[in-house]
Motif scaffolding. Structure first.
Motif: not given
Length: 419
Positions: A180-205
């Motif tokens: 679970l500690q590794k999931f503190k870092h969100i990483v890309a699952p494959f080569d591609g393009t980021v088409t959506s970002r719905s978070i900002n600094v400080g957001d509760l996830v």
């Protein structure tokens, strides 16, 4: 003198009688002539005048235009696996990423505390396990002196095994938190393009979801798309499913590039129809090495496939529908009407396919009168320009090839209650 006058009167009388007789004879003749003309006109008017057409071979190609949706080859919405606050995001909309690239970091104070507790529990379980092992060995050593009972020795050995299981469970719990500690870092699952970002600094996830909005709804943190190739999805009507086979290509246009055409290759088709629309989802692939196509694009898809030229077509205005089913009014060699049952196929604009019941030699009444009866004699007339559909050759002449009409979605043929 008197004889001369008397002779003149006789002549005058004869002339008058002859004139009256001639006038009466002319009137009788004129009346007879008019009666004959009226009879001929009545007889002629009693014979319906119709124009005829010949069934024509259908188009050699079947063309179909449908809407489609362009999607990425792979597209993954990325959710949080741990709960916490967004520490920082590193990739924005449109960023090109590689597998494993860092997208965002999450602060997880609660998870960190649980991880520390799990490690402490592991140390405690390890100590208890070692103590149980030492105790069990001591009790076993006393067996020869019979200072302890066999029951006590068995209990100590069982206690050692129990402590070992608790120790192993604590080890696995620590490994779970390490993962679970590794999931503190969100990483890309494959080569591609980021088409959506719905978070900002400080957001509760939220664990298992994205950031929590005011309503408590969770959404994905990011969406990453692999667009080296695109998938094109088209819902094809059931009647055209015979076209869907390997080797089929589609001409594709998108609104953002009105003068550009893409070629899509058939990939697969769902082996079933949507019961609401009677369509099958069909998938094509499009090369997108220049990244000009984006996921979610609307597309106009044009399909072309060979058609069965043996299927004949006639104008829809020639159809007759009554209680006996779909028919046409054919004209025999001696110009009499015979109603023939037919089987219809697809509607092609102003023409309809006939799959059974007709040949190209048949003469079919176009726009037959409603009062037309079986066996009734008819008179053939040339078609009325601008009224009859396409070239119509009366007296049994062969029709010219009609212009290919664009294929429409399948529906029952337009049937006119002409009788």
């Amino acid at each position: 003198m008197r004889k001369s006058k008397s002779k003149s009167g006789v002549i005058l009388a004869v002339v008058v009688v002859a004139a009256v007789g001639g006038l009466g004879g002319y009137q009788v003749y004129d009346q007879i002539h008019r009666t004959e003309e009226l009879r001929e006109e009545t007889l002629e008017g009693a014979i319906p005048k119709i124009s005829v057409v010949n069934p024509e071979p259908g188009p050699t190609e079947q063309k179909l235009t449908l809407p489609g949706s362009v999607e990425a080859w792979y597209q993954a919405p990325i959710y949080a696996q741990v709960s916490g606050y967004v520490k920082m995001w590193h990739k924005d909309f449109g960023a090109h990423v590689k597998t494993g690239d860092l997208l965002a970091e999450i602060n997880t104070p609660a998870l960190d505390a649980q991880y520390a507790q799990a490690k402490a529990d592991l140390r405690s379980a390890e100590a208890k396990y070692h103590l149980a092992v030492v105790t069990a060995k001591r009790w076993v050593a006393l067996r020869h002196s019979q200072a302890v009972s066999e029951q006590s020795i068995t209990e100590q050995e069982a206690n050692a095994r129990s402590e070992k299981a608790l120790f192993e469970a604590a080890q696995q719990n620590v490994k779970r938190f390490e993962a679970l500690q590794k999931f503190k870092h969100i990483v890309a699952p494959f080569d591609g393009t980021v088409t959506s970002r719905s978070i900002n600094v400080g957001d509760l996830v939220n664990e298992g979801g994205g950031n929590l909005g005011a309503s408590g709804d969770a959404t994905e943190l990011f969406s990453v798309a692999d667009t080296h190739a695109m998938r094109l999805f088209v819902s094809v009507p059931a009647v055209f499913s015979y076209m869907l086979k390997p080797g089929l290509t589609a001409d594709v246009e998108v609104p953002q590039y009105p003068n550009r055409h893409y070629t899509a290759d058939f990939l697969t088709v769902a082996k079933g129809y949507d019961p609401n629309t009677r369509t099958a989802v069909t998938e094509f692939t499009i090369d997108n090495t220049d990244a000009s196509l984006w996921p979610g694009s609307y597309a106009t898809v044009k399909l072309t496939a060979p058609a069965d030229s043996h299927i004949l077509t006639i104008p829809t205005s020639a159809l007759v529908f009554e209680e006996n089913g779909l028919q046409v009014a054919s004209v025999t060699a001696d110009n009499h009407i015979h109603f023939k049952p037919i089987t219809s196929g697809k509607v092609l604009g102003e023409r309809v396919q006939i799959t059974d019941g007709l040949t190209t030699a048949d003469r079919i009444a176009d726009n037959p009168p409603a009062a037309l009866m079986e066996g009734e004699e008819v008179q053939l007339v040339p078609p009325t320009p601008g009224y009859n559909h396409g070239p119509s050759n009366h007296a049994g002449a062969q029709d010219e090839t009609s212009e290919h009409a664009g294929a429409a979605a399948h529906q029952p043929p337009v049937q006119e209650a002409n009788r």
